[in-house]
Design a protein around this motif. Structure first.
Motif, PDB file in Angstrom:
ATOM      1  N   VAL A  10      -5.008   4.429  15.199  1.00 47.36           N
ATOM      2  CA  VAL A  10      -5.450   5.637  15.811  1.00 47.36           C
ATOM      3  C   VAL A  10      -5.172   6.983  15.129  1.00 47.36           C
ATOM      4  O   VAL A  10      -4.624   6.822  14.140  1.00 47.36           O
ATOM      5  CB  VAL A  10      -4.813   5.642  17.379  1.00 47.36           C
ATOM      6  N   ALA A  11      -5.896   7.868  15.489  1.00 51.77           N
ATOM      7  CA  ALA A  11      -5.523   9.436  14.592  1.00 51.77           C
ATOM      8  C   ALA A  11      -4.233   9.461  14.469  1.00 51.77           C
ATOM      9  O   ALA A  11      -3.976  10.213  13.508  1.00 51.77           O
ATOM     10  CB  ALA A  11      -6.455  10.243  15.416  1.00 51.77           C
ATOM     11  N   ALA A  12      -3.463   9.282  15.381  1.00 51.58           N
ATOM     12  CA  ALA A  12      -2.131   9.574  15.267  1.00 51.58           C
ATOM     13  C   ALA A  12      -1.334   9.055  14.130  1.00 51.58           C
ATOM     14  O   ALA A  12      -0.196   9.427  13.669  1.00 51.58           O
ATOM     15  CB  ALA A  12      -1.252   9.286  16.643  1.00 51.58           C
ATOM     16  N   ASP A  13      -1.968   7.809  13.721  1.00 48.63           N
ATOM     17  CA  ASP A  13      -1.368   6.973  12.485  1.00 48.63           C
ATOM     18  C   ASP A  13      -1.761   7.520  11.266  1.00 48.63           C
ATOM     19  O   ASP A  13      -1.096   7.172   9.928  1.00 48.63           O
ATOM     20  CB  ASP A  13      -2.047   5.662  12.672  1.00 48.63           C
ATOM     21  N   LEU A  14      -2.646   8.461  11.114  1.00 45.21           N
ATOM     22  CA  LEU A  14      -3.328   8.880  10.124  1.00 45.21           C
ATOM     23  C   LEU A  14      -2.461   9.764   9.032  1.00 45.21           C
ATOM     24  O   LEU A  14      -2.397   9.634   7.710  1.00 45.21           O
ATOM     25  CB  LEU A  14      -4.457   9.972  10.203  1.00 45.21           C
ATOM     26  N   VAL A  15      -1.276  10.389   9.308  1.00 42.00           N
ATOM     27  CA  VAL A  15      -0.364  10.962   8.643  1.00 42.00           C
ATOM     28  C   VAL A  15       0.437  10.072   7.915  1.00 42.00           C
ATOM     29  O   VAL A  15       0.774  10.011   6.803  1.00 42.00           O
ATOM     30  CB  VAL A  15       0.601  11.917   9.622  1.00 42.00           C
ATOM     31  N   VAL A  16       0.902   8.995   8.533  1.00 45.10           N
ATOM     32  CA  VAL A  16       1.847   7.778   7.984  1.00 45.10           C
ATOM     33  C   VAL A  16       0.780   6.944   6.851  1.00 45.10           C
ATOM     34  O   VAL A  16       1.181   6.677   5.936  1.00 45.10           O
ATOM     35  CB  VAL A  16       2.330   6.949   8.898  1.00 45.10           C
ATOM     36  N   ILE A  17      -0.409   6.811   7.343  1.00 46.43           N
ATOM     37  CA  ILE A  17      -1.297   6.067   6.328  1.00 46.43           C
ATOM     38  C   ILE A  17      -1.587   6.861   5.290  1.00 46.43           C
ATOM     39  O   ILE A  17      -1.615   6.126   4.214  1.00 46.43           O
ATOM     40  CB  ILE A  17      -2.744   5.693   7.229  1.00 46.43           C
ATOM     41  N   ASN A  18      -1.507   7.987   5.427  1.00 48.02           N
ATOM     42  CA  ASN A  18      -2.014   8.940   4.294  1.00 48.02           C
ATOM     43  C   ASN A  18      -0.550   9.114   3.173  1.00 48.02           C
ATOM     44  O   ASN A  18      -0.530   8.904   1.829  1.00 48.02           O
ATOM     45  CB  ASN A  18      -2.296  10.439   4.714  1.00 48.02           C
ATOM     46  N   ASP A  19       0.507   9.145   3.869  1.00 48.99           N
ATOM     47  CA  ASP A  19       1.956   9.335   3.146  1.00 48.99           C
ATOM     48  C   ASP A  19       1.982   7.765   2.433  1.00 48.99           C
ATOM     49  O   ASP A  19       2.409   7.752   1.226  1.00 48.99           O
ATOM     50  CB  ASP A  19       3.112   9.162   4.222  1.00 48.99           C
ATOM     51  N   ILE A  20       1.624   6.669   3.035  1.00 48.97           N
ATOM     52  CA  ILE A  20       1.797   5.389   2.353  1.00 48.97           C
ATOM     53  C   ILE A  20       0.853   5.382   1.120  1.00 48.97           C
ATOM     54  O   ILE A  20       1.089   4.900   0.075  1.00 48.97           O
ATOM     55  CB  ILE A  20       1.401   4.242   3.147  1.00 48.97           C
ATOM     56  N   TYR A  21      -0.675   5.908   1.328  1.00 47.90           N
ATOM     57  CA  TYR A  21      -1.453   5.816   0.370  1.00 47.90           C
ATOM     58  C   TYR A  21      -1.089   6.583  -0.643  1.00 47.90           C
ATOM     59  O   TYR A  21      -1.161   6.531  -2.126  1.00 47.90           O
ATOM     60  CB  TYR A  21      -2.853   6.248   0.854  1.00 47.90           C
ATOM     61  N   ASN A  22      -0.518   8.132  -0.553  1.00 48.67           N
ATOM     62  CA  ASN A  22      -0.404   9.026  -1.430  1.00 48.67           C
ATOM     63  C   ASN A  22       0.772   8.509  -2.399  1.00 48.67           C
ATOM     64  O   ASN A  22       0.869   9.015  -3.741  1.00 48.67           O
ATOM     65  CB  ASN A  22      -0.116  10.517  -0.922  1.00 48.67           C
ATOM     66  N   HIS A  23       1.870   7.952  -1.831  1.00 46.16           N
ATOM     67  CA  HIS A  23       2.726   7.331  -2.660  1.00 46.16           C
ATOM     68  C   HIS A  23       2.203   6.520  -3.999  1.00 46.16           C
ATOM     69  O   HIS A  23       2.592   6.663  -5.065  1.00 46.16           O
ATOM     70  CB  HIS A  23       3.706   6.450  -1.765  1.00 46.16           C
ATOM     71  N   TYR A  24       1.097   5.646  -3.691  1.00 43.83           N
ATOM     72  CA  TYR A  24       0.512   4.834  -4.825  1.00 43.83           C
ATOM     73  C   TYR A  24      -0.298   5.857  -5.504  1.00 43.83           C
ATOM     74  O   TYR A  24      -0.635   5.275  -6.922  1.00 43.83           O
ATOM     75  CB  TYR A  24      -0.274   3.583  -4.127  1.00 43.83           C
ATOM     76  N   VAL A  25      -1.019   6.848  -4.975  1.00 36.26           N
ATOM     77  CA  VAL A  25      -1.761   7.604  -5.921  1.00 36.26           C
ATOM     78  C   VAL A  25      -0.901   8.221  -6.953  1.00 36.26           C
ATOM     79  O   VAL A  25      -1.163   8.310  -8.133  1.00 36.26           O
ATOM     80  CB  VAL A  25      -2.321   8.861  -5.027  1.00 36.26           C
ATOM     81  N   GLN A  26       0.393   8.652  -6.562  1.00 37.14           N
ATOM     82  CA  GLN A  26       1.339   9.187  -7.481  1.00 37.14           C
ATOM     83  C   GLN A  26       2.104   7.988  -8.386  1.00 37.14           C
ATOM     84  O   GLN A  26       2.461   8.635  -9.724  1.00 37.14           O
ATOM     85  CB  GLN A  26       2.444  10.037  -7.073  1.00 37.14           C
ATOM     86  N   THR A  27       2.227   7.069  -8.059  1.00 38.71           N
ATOM     87  CA  THR A  27       3.229   6.139  -8.894  1.00 38.71           C
ATOM     88  C   THR A  27       2.393   4.753  -9.327  1.00 38.71           C
ATOM     89  O   THR A  27       3.105   3.877  -9.916  1.00 38.71           O
ATOM     90  CB  THR A  27       4.264   5.751  -7.875  1.00 38.71           C
ATOM     91  N   SER A  28       1.348   4.430  -9.056  1.00 37.16           N
ATOM     92  CA  SER A  28       0.561   3.314  -9.233  1.00 37.16           C
ATOM     93  C   SER A  28      -0.780   3.257  -9.677  1.00 37.16           C
ATOM     94  O   SER A  28      -1.462   4.240  -9.498  1.00 37.16           O
ATOM     95  CB  SER A  28       0.768   2.295  -7.942  1.00 37.16           C
ATOM     96  N   THR A  29      -1.087   1.969  -9.872  1.00 43.19           N
ATOM     97  CA  THR A  29      -2.591   1.940 -10.500  1.00 43.19           C
ATOM     98  C   THR A  29      -3.259   0.908  -9.423  1.00 43.19           C
ATOM     99  O   THR A  29      -4.368   0.507  -9.518  1.00 43.19           O
ATOM    100  CB  THR A  29      -2.689   1.238 -11.900  1.00 43.19           C
ATOM    101  N   CYS A  30      -2.692   0.847  -8.304  1.00 40.11           N
ATOM    102  CA  CYS A  30      -3.546  -0.023  -7.366  1.00 40.11           C
ATOM    103  C   CYS A  30      -4.490   0.868  -6.501  1.00 40.11           C
ATOM    104  O   CYS A  30      -5.407   0.350  -5.843  1.00 40.11           O
ATOM    105  CB  CYS A  30      -2.465  -0.584  -6.065  1.00 40.11           C
ATOM    106  N   THR A  31      -4.511   2.165  -6.807  1.00 36.43           N
ATOM    107  CA  THR A  31      -5.655   3.183  -6.769  1.00 36.43           C
ATOM    108  C   THR A  31      -5.787   3.886  -7.837  1.00 36.43           C
ATOM    109  O   THR A  31      -4.880   4.232  -8.563  1.00 36.43           O
ATOM    110  CB  THR A  31      -5.594   4.098  -5.271  1.00 36.43           C
ATOM    111  N   TYR A  32      -7.295   3.821  -8.129  1.00 38.64           N
ATOM    112  CA  TYR A  32      -7.430   4.821  -9.315  1.00 38.64           C
ATOM    113  C   TYR A  32      -7.600   6.365  -9.102  1.00 38.64           C
ATOM    114  O   TYR A  32      -7.713   7.169  -9.761  1.00 38.64           O
ATOM    115  CB  TYR A  32      -8.643   4.663  -9.875  1.00 38.64           C
TER     116      TYR A  32
END
Length: 180
Positions: A10-32
């Motif tokens: 739900v929309a209320a989850d988006l902050v946490v979803i984004n935090d999880i994703y942004n961790h990998y943007v900064q630290t990993s190649t699991c997202t380009y």
């Protein structure tokens, strides 16, 4: 970690979803992706997931610890029976089976949605993700060399695919005109 709950995001989850994703943007190649995803972009992404393109979360002890989605594989209508999965688990919760639960549910939702196949584009160095997909029957269908660039180096992408038996119904099949 106690019981794991999988539910639609739900929309209320988006902050946490984004935090999880942004961790990998900064630290990993699991997202380009190289720039952090903004909340507004995440909101637009969520809104673009029409029925049939699920976004789910895994919740443990009342906290979102992972998320997954099935998204259109490509924009053109001829690809409408193929989706692409994404699975991200909070970096403090690896090795607990959360990714397996998320992927299993996404496969179930894709079957229910009438899709023919699921694609996964995975950085070739992400062996845990490749192993996760293999566990569920995905097979390698392409190995693309040096198509990504992140952290100052060239990256390879492995495409894996899972065929979903019986996914297309007769009402959805195309008919070819008879030649005279």
């Amino acid at each position: 970690m106690n019981e794991l709950l999988l539910r639609p995001a739900v929309a209320a989850d988006l902050v946490v979803i984004n935090d999880i994703y942004n961790h990998y943007v900064q630290t990993s190649t699991c997202t380009y992706q190289e720039d952090l995803e903004s909340y507004d972009d995440r909101l637009a992404w969520f809104a673009s997931h029409a029925p049939g393109h699920a976004v789910i979360v895994a919740e443990a002890d009342g906290r979102v610890v992972g998320w997954g989605s099935i998204s259109p594989f490509r924009e053109r209508s001829g690809y409408r029976f193929t989706v692409e999965d994404s699975v991200y688990v909070h970096h403090h919760h690896h090795g607990r089976g959360i990714g397996s639960h998320l992927l299993a549910r996404l496969i179930e939702l894709a079957r229910q949605g009438g899709y023919r196949s699921i694609m996964a584009g995975i950085d070739a160095e992400q062996q845990p993700s490749i192993a996760l997909h293999r566990k569920f029957g995905f097979t390698v269908c392409a190995d693309l060399k040096q198509v990504g660039f992140k952290f100052g180096r060239w990256l390879d992408v492995v495409y894996m695919q899972l065929m979903l038996d019986g996914a297309i119904t007769s009402a959805q099949t195309c008919t070819m005109p008879q030649s005279s």
